[in-house]
Write an enzyme that holds these catalytic residues in place. Structure first.
Site, PDB file in Angstrom:
ATOM      1  N   GLU A   1      45.063  38.905  48.974  1.00  0.00           N
ATOM      2  CA  GLU A   1      44.425  37.771  49.243  1.00  0.00           C
ATOM      3  C   GLU A   1      44.541  36.761  50.527  1.00  0.00           C
ATOM      4  O   GLU A   1      43.672  36.379  51.254  1.00  0.00           O
ATOM      5  CB  GLU A   1      44.004  36.921  47.746  1.00  0.00           C
ATOM      6  CG  GLU A   1      43.580  37.566  46.602  1.00  0.00           C
ATOM      7  CD  GLU A   1      44.363  38.677  45.939  1.00  0.00           C
ATOM      8  OE1 GLU A   1      43.615  39.328  45.075  1.00  0.00           O
ATOM      9  OE2 GLU A   1      45.495  38.397  46.268  1.00  0.00           O
TER      10      GLU A   1
ATOM     11  N   HIS B   1      40.983  36.056  34.526  1.00  0.00           N
ATOM     12  CA  HIS B   1      39.451  36.447  35.331  1.00  0.00           C
ATOM     13  C   HIS B   1      38.476  35.244  34.890  1.00  0.00           C
ATOM     14  O   HIS B   1      37.296  35.398  34.881  1.00  0.00           O
ATOM     15  CB  HIS B   1      39.272  37.699  34.507  1.00  0.00           C
ATOM     16  CG  HIS B   1      40.352  38.910  35.163  1.00  0.00           C
ATOM     17  ND1 HIS B   1      41.391  39.101  34.392  1.00  0.00           N
ATOM     18  CD2 HIS B   1      40.139  39.751  36.021  1.00  0.00           C
ATOM     19  CE1 HIS B   1      42.069  40.031  34.661  1.00  0.00           C
ATOM     20  NE2 HIS B   1      41.446  40.412  35.738  1.00  0.00           N
TER      21      HIS B   1
END
Length: 338
Positions: free
Chosen positions: A60, A129
């Site tokens: 990321e 998540h």
């Protein structure tokens, strides 16, 4: 006018920008051949080629750092972080580089990138998540934070975000991608999940960032919400029988404070709804802003209806989320202060 889900509307926005602006490109984990874990980028690589829509390593920080370099060079990258929970490794790049580039270079460089990411719960995805980190980004001067609640808004806001010359965090409520979604097989789909699809224009259209939507007119109280919680609020208002006005913020930075103030001054009451934890959540900032500007018009204390101040509870997802019942109780509390 075609009917689209939010997922399809986002895909349409990306396709329009790829087709109309050669500086736009898309990359991230699995966004190319696979079309994204939620299929938002489905078909874009085959249509626009490997140089315009491509996969990136599971890094990321690397994804966002590369996007910042591309943006400073003159491109308009749209990187995807697969889940908003995973964006923290890129946080230093967003805060120290993207958000400050225009200021530290005295306007010589800027960072027109749009970081897309699914956020929030509703798919039984567990602690890693399902989080709602919007307040973290709202605190960073130089970043803009946008959260749509409908397919129509999703397309218009995403096009505006990509065309904006500042870095934008574009958070997509994953529970609304395809409309109603259960996530637990032992209980019915909540009726407040929102319509699965709506009419969305073809071609380019824009919704200016920082422009809230008055979803429902009302006189008794003002409800402020964004993302999935807009649908929760609408159902709660209808069930309660209270003539509340519903404002969908659509973006929290920039914030349409004028629409908020006008509504609260009219109704005299304010309830704030979001699914993130209460402590340090964006609802606290909203409450302070309303208090500062509407103090002499308030007929009752401002209420906040939020998620629990706990790590995301995988086994109690539907209890964690502020549902219509919790919002109805808050509306009734503010109405008792006549």
């Amino acid at each position: 006018m075609p009917t689209m889900t939010m997922l399809q509307a986002l895909n349409s926005a990306l396709a329009e920008k790829l087709a109309n602006d050669p500086d736009v490109l898309i990359f991230g984990q699995d966004v190319g051949y696979f079309g994204g874990v939620f299929r938002v980028t489905d078909g874009l690589q085959s249509r626009f080629g490997l140089e315009r829509c491509f996969d990136a390593p599971i890094s990321e920080g690397g994804i966002v750092a590369a996007a910042i370099g591309m943006a400073a060079y003159g491109l308009r990258p749209v990187p995807e972080i697969q889940f908003a929970d995973y964006i923290l490794p890129a946080f230093d790049q967003l805060v120290s580089e993207a958000a400050r580039l225009r200021y530290r270079s005295a306007g010589e460089f800027w960072a027109p990138l749009t970081v897309r990411s699914p956020y929030g719960g509703g798919i039984f995805g567990g602690q890693t998540h399902s989080q709602s980190p919007e307040a973290i980004f709202a605190h960073i001067t130089g970043l803009k934070t946008v959260i749509p609640s409908t397919p129509f808004d999703a397309k218009g806001l995403l096009i505006s975000a990509i065309e904006d010359d500042d870095p934008v965090i574009f958070l997509e409520p994953k529970r609304l991608y395809n409309g109603p979604f259960d996530g637990r097989h032992d209980r019915p789909v909540p009726t407040w999940q929102g319509n699965p699809a709506a009419e969305v224009p073809e071609g380019l259209y824009r919704i200016p960032l920082g422009t809230a939507a008055r979803v429902r007119e009302g006189e008794a109280a003002t409800v402020l919400a964004y993302g999935t919680m807009v649908h929760v609020a609408r159902a709660a208002i209808e069930e309660s029988g209270i003539d509340a006005e519903l404002i969908d913020l659509r973006s929290i930075v920039p914030l349409d404070i004028d629409t908020i103030v006008a509504s609260v001054k009219k109704t005299g009451r304010c309830v704030i709804l979001h699914e993130a934890s209460r402590f340090g959540g964006f609802g606290g900032e909203l409450s302070a802003l309303v208090q500062e500007r509407c103090f002499y018009h308030l007929e009752a204390p401002i209420e906040r209806v939020c998620g629990w101040d706990t790590p995301y509870p995988h086994a109690f997802e539907w209890d964690y989320f502020p549902g219509p019942d919790r919002l109805i109780k808050a509306l009734r509390r503010v109405m008792r202060n006549d």
